[in-house]
Motif scaffolding. Structure first.
Motif, short mmCIF file in Angstrom:
data_model
loop_
_atom_site.label_atom_id
_atom_site.label_comp_id
_atom_site.label_asym_id
_atom_site.label_seq_id
_atom_site.Cartn_x
_atom_site.Cartn_y
_atom_site.Cartn_z
N PHE A 56 -1.13 -7.23 0.07
CA PHE A 56 -1.80 -6.34 -0.89
C PHE A 56 -2.97 -5.62 -0.21
O PHE A 56 -3.17 -4.42 -0.37
N VAL A 57 -3.73 -6.38 0.57
CA VAL A 57 -4.93 -5.80 1.19
C VAL A 57 -4.54 -4.81 2.28
O VAL A 57 -5.16 -3.75 2.41
N SER A 58 -3.50 -5.15 3.04
CA SER A 58 -3.12 -4.21 4.12
C SER A 58 -2.59 -2.91 3.51
O SER A 58 -2.85 -1.83 4.05
N ILE A 59 -1.89 -2.98 2.39
CA ILE A 59 -1.43 -1.75 1.73
C ILE A 59 -2.63 -0.96 1.21
O ILE A 59 -2.71 0.26 1.35
N ALA A 60 -3.58 -1.70 0.63
CA ALA A 60 -4.79 -1.03 0.11
C ALA A 60 -5.53 -0.32 1.23
O ALA A 60 -6.08 0.78 1.03
N ASN A 61 -5.55 -0.93 2.42
CA ASN A 61 -6.26 -0.33 3.55
C ASN A 61 -5.49 0.84 4.16
O ASN A 61 -6.08 1.81 4.63
N ALA A 62 -4.15 0.75 4.14
CA ALA A 62 -3.35 1.76 4.82
C ALA A 62 -3.07 2.99 3.96
O ALA A 62 -3.04 4.11 4.46
N GLU A 66 -4.66 8.40 -3.43
CA GLU A 66 -3.77 9.44 -3.97
C GLU A 66 -2.30 9.09 -3.75
O GLU A 66 -1.45 9.43 -4.56
N VAL A 67 -2.03 8.38 -2.66
CA VAL A 67 -0.64 7.96 -2.39
C VAL A 67 -0.21 6.93 -3.45
O VAL A 67 0.88 7.01 -4.03
N LEU A 68 -1.10 5.97 -3.70
CA LEU A 68 -0.78 4.94 -4.71
C LEU A 68 -0.65 5.59 -6.09
O LEU A 68 0.22 5.21 -6.88
N LEU A 115 8.48 7.74 -1.63
CA LEU A 115 7.03 7.56 -1.80
C LEU A 115 6.57 6.22 -1.25
O LEU A 115 5.51 6.09 -0.65
N VAL A 116 7.41 5.19 -1.47
CA VAL A 116 7.06 3.84 -1.03
C VAL A 116 6.94 3.79 0.49
O VAL A 116 6.05 3.14 1.04
N GLY A 117 7.84 4.53 1.16
CA GLY A 117 7.77 4.57 2.62
C GLY A 117 6.45 5.18 3.09
O GLY A 117 5.81 4.67 4.00
N ASN A 118 6.00 6.23 2.39
CA ASN A 118 4.73 6.88 2.75
C ASN A 118 3.54 5.96 2.54
O ASN A 118 2.49 6.14 3.14
N ALA A 119 3.69 5.02 1.63
CA ALA A 119 2.56 4.14 1.30
C ALA A 119 2.56 2.87 2.12
O ALA A 119 1.79 1.95 1.85
N ARG A 283 -4.40 -1.21 -5.68
CA ARG A 283 -5.43 -0.36 -6.30
C ARG A 283 -6.64 -1.19 -6.69
O ARG A 283 -7.79 -0.77 -6.54
N PHE A 284 -6.37 -2.39 -7.20
CA PHE A 284 -7.45 -3.31 -7.57
C PHE A 284 -8.31 -3.61 -6.33
O PHE A 284 -9.54 -3.56 -6.38
N ALA A 285 -7.63 -3.88 -5.23
CA ALA A 285 -8.35 -4.20 -3.98
C ALA A 285 -9.17 -2.99 -3.50
O ALA A 285 -10.31 -3.14 -3.08
N GLN A 286 -8.56 -1.81 -3.61
CA GLN A 286 -9.29 -0.60 -3.19
C GLN A 286 -10.50 -0.36 -4.06
O GLN A 286 -11.62 -0.14 -3.58
#
Lengths: 534, 302
Positions: A56-62, A66-68, A115-119, A283-286
């Motif tokens: 979750f955190v690595s996705i939030a960081n990467a 706007e992508v999410l 979209l998932v690939g971009n995120a 999103r919560f992490a961000q």
């Protein structure tokens, strides 16, 4: 979230876990259902929890916000087609509205997939191309669905026949209506039934007019079809029935195709739910600057810059800031400090972070190393069972404790002013005995208290809120809001480990005066305290 | 000839007011509302205008859901956009499904369709004002140049504040005598035509309904300011009470309705009125153009 597996309702309320669930609100019905079923990780599943939280955190960081958000936008548009899939499986013929929703589902899942690939989400979503291909001929305009002629040559033929019969009937009806209107000297015959005034009829009514009702001043009439028109009407009805049969045959075929790929569609739906929850957690992490906790195999708890987000949120609404805390707990721990120094908030911070960690969610802290607990229990202020209203406050607390002690699971105990309504000496004894008990086994306990002289046991770690800086509270402000703000500025909410539990410095009398209590009363209290101290 | 195309004449009245949407509301059940809507649809089709249609509640069913008697059906030409509950959508002839909304009705979610062949369509829509506004907005987004809303008098609040031309339908099913039907129609139109309040002038705002008790108190207090209700449907007064209230108070509203015409149906479920007498009486009482879709006549007060 299955919060009830982690804590009872009183604890969940004290830790504002409802607020946490609101912050994790998902965008689609699939996500809502998946989030509802989210289970806490049990002790022993530390590596799984670690993996999930880190992801979750690595996705939030990467991924940028706007992508999410673009993924959530697609998820919001995703129709819930589980009912349609189930009905198709059971052999119920689906409607055109159902096909519209299924086609839309397939198209949006295809959009989600890219979209998932971009995120940078490592999990993909299965796109059910069989269903999309089966329905593709019905796509019309941007989103529409029509049971188009392209689905079946027979359908196209039947519709052509119907169209011809319809046109022929319409022509005959129009001719009849125009002739009758002309003979009656009217602009038109626009309705199925029409009224002809008797004084406007010269002679008899035109042929092709049937009188439905006669009244003294008028006739209520209908057009009467002649034999050729009636035959055309019958032909039109036959063609309409044949077209309806052809349409239904196409629906049966499409339903069968949907039933054939029901498993794949359900996989897509599951994938959408998973992505939705992942994006909500990222999103919560961000939004709240959360980190992945380091999961430990023993019941311990260590945080720096930990925040109790619901309180931070409420303070921000009042333009006040929240002071993060650091806390390193051993098995049994005592926290003392002045009134309004944040002892209860420290308990909530520990519980909130432990709950986030238990669900494998990012935690609101600068850094956190935590164990997994099977249970989190809140005891004391705010957790009285209202169902036991006939009991005294003390009795209710004890009854609750008795129930909580019956389970032997790894538990994080958060104890706020235990036994505060009984004599201090006995309360102290009870609290010490409780902490000794909780210090054994797989528990971790933090007790906030004003009771002093708790250093009779080396196994109990002592912490204290630093409290008011300098020379006590500021000069009392007229408005309570201003007073609280000024007080917060003077208060050092930091928590420090102390060698032994200090005599409780609550600053209660000073604070009572500061909060506007009658001056004479406050002075009297100070004199009494001084006499007692001597 | 002395007769008119009722649908075209009604459209011309709405054009004159610059109204893109038209609401047809009946004073009671079976007063020819669906027939009037049908004439409007036919006129728009004849003009080649792409239009949308929606209902506040349920309309266009083949039999009355209350007494199971046959009812006139709404036949739509191809290329008409309609909003209706998924549960009443006929499987044949198939329509193009344009969108499925989040608006719920007891008969399923509201679906936006486009007719691909001539079709009898039953309309069922949500009763709330915000939902009706959302339906209309979406119909325009989907390409409708005009929108017709088929409504009922008890759901008129859904149209308050909207830029709709309102057509009131009354008829033999509304009252025991033609005179009573005309009087009721007159009182209703008078109520619906409550003027917009003037914010520059002093006013008192009434929250909720303006009923007889509230009016009595205002008259007793010799209230000279404008008495402002949200919309005309909040005036809970009829007949003489309404006439007396208007004589003594300056009643106004925030969201006026734009009533442009009345239609009459002299054929009722249980009784028939003399068509010309009914039209004349209604014209006198309402002071609006009165159309009879069964005789194709227009009646105006002298």
């Amino acid at each position: 979230m299955n919060v009830s597996r982690l804590c009872d309702a009183a604890t969940a309320e004290a830790l504002a876990l409802g607020w946490l669930e609101e912050q994790l609100a998902t965008a689609s019905e699939y996500g809502r259902e998946r989030l509802r079923g989210l289970e806490p990780f049990d002790p022993g599943a530390e590596s799984d929890a670690q993996q999930q939280a880190s992801r979750f955190v690595s996705i939030a960081n990467a991924a940028g916000p706007e992508v999410l958000e673009s993924i959530r936008e697609a998820l919001r548009e995703l129709p819930d087609v589980r009912g349609q899939i189930a009905r198709a499986r059971l052999g119920e013929v689906l409607t055109d509205t159902d096909f519209f929703m299924l086609l839309r589902f397939c198209e949006i899942t295809a959009r989600l997939s890219s979209l998932v690939g971009n995120a940078f989400l490592d999990e993909g979503i299965t796109v059910c191309s069989e269903a999309r291909d089966a329905l593709a001929a019905g796509k019309s305009g941007a989103f529409g669905f029509y049971l188009a002629d392209e689905f079946d040559p027979t359908l196209a033929a039947r519709r052509r026949e119907l169209q011809e019969a319809e046109a022929q009937l319409e022509r005959l009806r129009r001719q009849l209506a125009e002739r009758v209107a002309g003979e009656l000297q009217r602009a038109q015959i626009a309705t199925d039934q029409f009224i002809v005034m008797r004084d406007e009829v010269h002679g008899t009514l035109p042929s092709g007019v049937r009188v439905v009702r006669e009244a003294p001043t008028y006739f209520l009439c209908e057009l009467e079809l002649d034999s050729p028109a009636l035959e055309t009407l019958q032909q039109r009805d036959r063609c309409a029935a044949a077209a309806a049969t052809a349409e239904e045959a196409v629906r049966v075929r499409l339903t069968s195709a949907i039933a054939g790929c029901a498993d794949a569609l359900e996989l897509s739906a599951e994938g959408a739910g998973r992505i939705d929850v992942t994006v909500a957690a990222a999103r919560f992490a961000q939004h709240y600057r959360c980190v992945a906790a380091t999961y430990l195999r023993e019941p311990s708890f260590q945080i720096s810059d930990g925040r109790f987000l619901p309180l931070e949120h409420d303070l921000a609404l009042k333009d006040r800031s929240y002071v993060p805390i650091a806390l390193t707990l051993e098995r049994a721990n005592v926290l003392t400090g002045p009134n309004m120094g944040g002892k209860s908030a420290a308990l909530c911070t520990a519980g909130f972070i432990a709950a986030c960690a238990a669900f494998g969610l990012p935690v609101p802290a600068g850094k956190a190393s935590v164990g997994l607990f099977s249970r989190i229990c809140w005891l004391g202020i705010g957790a009285e069972d209202s169902a036991q209203e006939l009991l005294s406050s003390f009795a209710r607390e004890i009854v609750r404790l008795r129930h909580l002690l019956q389970e032997e699971a790894a538990t994080l105990w958060l104890i706020d002013e235990f036994a505060r309504t009984t004599a201090p000496d006995e309360a102290r004894a009870l609290l010490l005995a409780l902490l000794r008990r909780l210090g054994e086994g797989k528990n971790c306990a933090l007790a906030a208290t004003h009771l002093g002289d708790l250093d009779g046991d080396a196994k109990i770690a002592h912490f204290a809120v630093r409290g008011l800086r300098g020379d006590g509270p500021p000069v009392a402000a007229a408005a309570t809001g201003d007073a609280l703000r000024a007080l917060a500025e003077r208060m050092d909410y930091g928590i420090q480990r102390v060698s032994q539990a200090q005599k409780s410095e609550s600053d209660a009398i000073e604070l009572a005066g500061y909060l506007g209590l009658d001056k004479e009363l406050v002075e009297s209290a100070k004199e009494i305290l001084a006499r007692c101290s001597r | 000839m002395g007769t008119v195309s009722v649908g075209e004449a009604l459209l011309s009245l709405c054009d004159a007011q610059g109204m893109r949407s038209i609401a047809v509301v009946g004073t009671a059940k079976n007063v020819g509302k669906t027939v009037v809507v049908g004439t409007l649809c036919a006129a728009l089709h004849a003009r080649g205008v792409r239009f949308g249609i929606a209902s506040v509640g349920r309309d266009g069913e083949t039999v009355d859901v209350v007494d199971t008697m046959p009812k006139p059906r709404l036949r739509l030409h191809p290329n008409t956009i309609a909003a209706t509950a998924s549960g009443v959508l006929s499987p044949s002839p198939a329509c193009e499904i344009l969108d499925v909304s989040n608006l719920a009705t007891a008969l399923g979610p509201v679906v936006f369709i486009k007719t691909m062949a001539p079709a009898f369509v039953e309309l069922a829509g949500p009763p709330s004002a915000s939902a009706v506004r959302a339906l209309k907005r979406r119909l325009f987004e989907l390409g409708a140049q005009r929108v017709i809303v088929d409504g009922a008098i008890d759901r008129l609040a859904a149209l308050a504040g909207e830029p709709d031309a309102v057509i009131v339908a009354t008829g033999a099913s509304a009252a025991a005598t033609a005179e009573a039907a005309a009087e009721d129609a007159g009182a209703l139109v008078q109520r619906l035509k409550t003027p917009a309040f003037d914010p520059e002038q002093p006013y008192i705002r009434i929250s909720g309904a303006l009923d007889a008790m509230a009016v009595s108190e205002l008259i007793r207090a010799n209230e000279m300011r404008q008495v402002v209700v949200t919309d005309p449907t909040r005036i809970a007064l009829r007949g003489h009470a309404l006439i007396r209230a208007r004589e003594r108070l300056r009643i106004a509203c925030e969201q006026p309705l734009n009533v442009v015409a009345v239609t009459v149906a002299s054929i009722g479920r249980d009784r028939y009125f003399e068509p010309r007498a009914l039209a004349r009486a209604v014209a006198v009482q309402t002071n609006l153009p009165v159309f009879d879709a069964y005789t194709d006549r227009l009646e105006r007060a002298a």
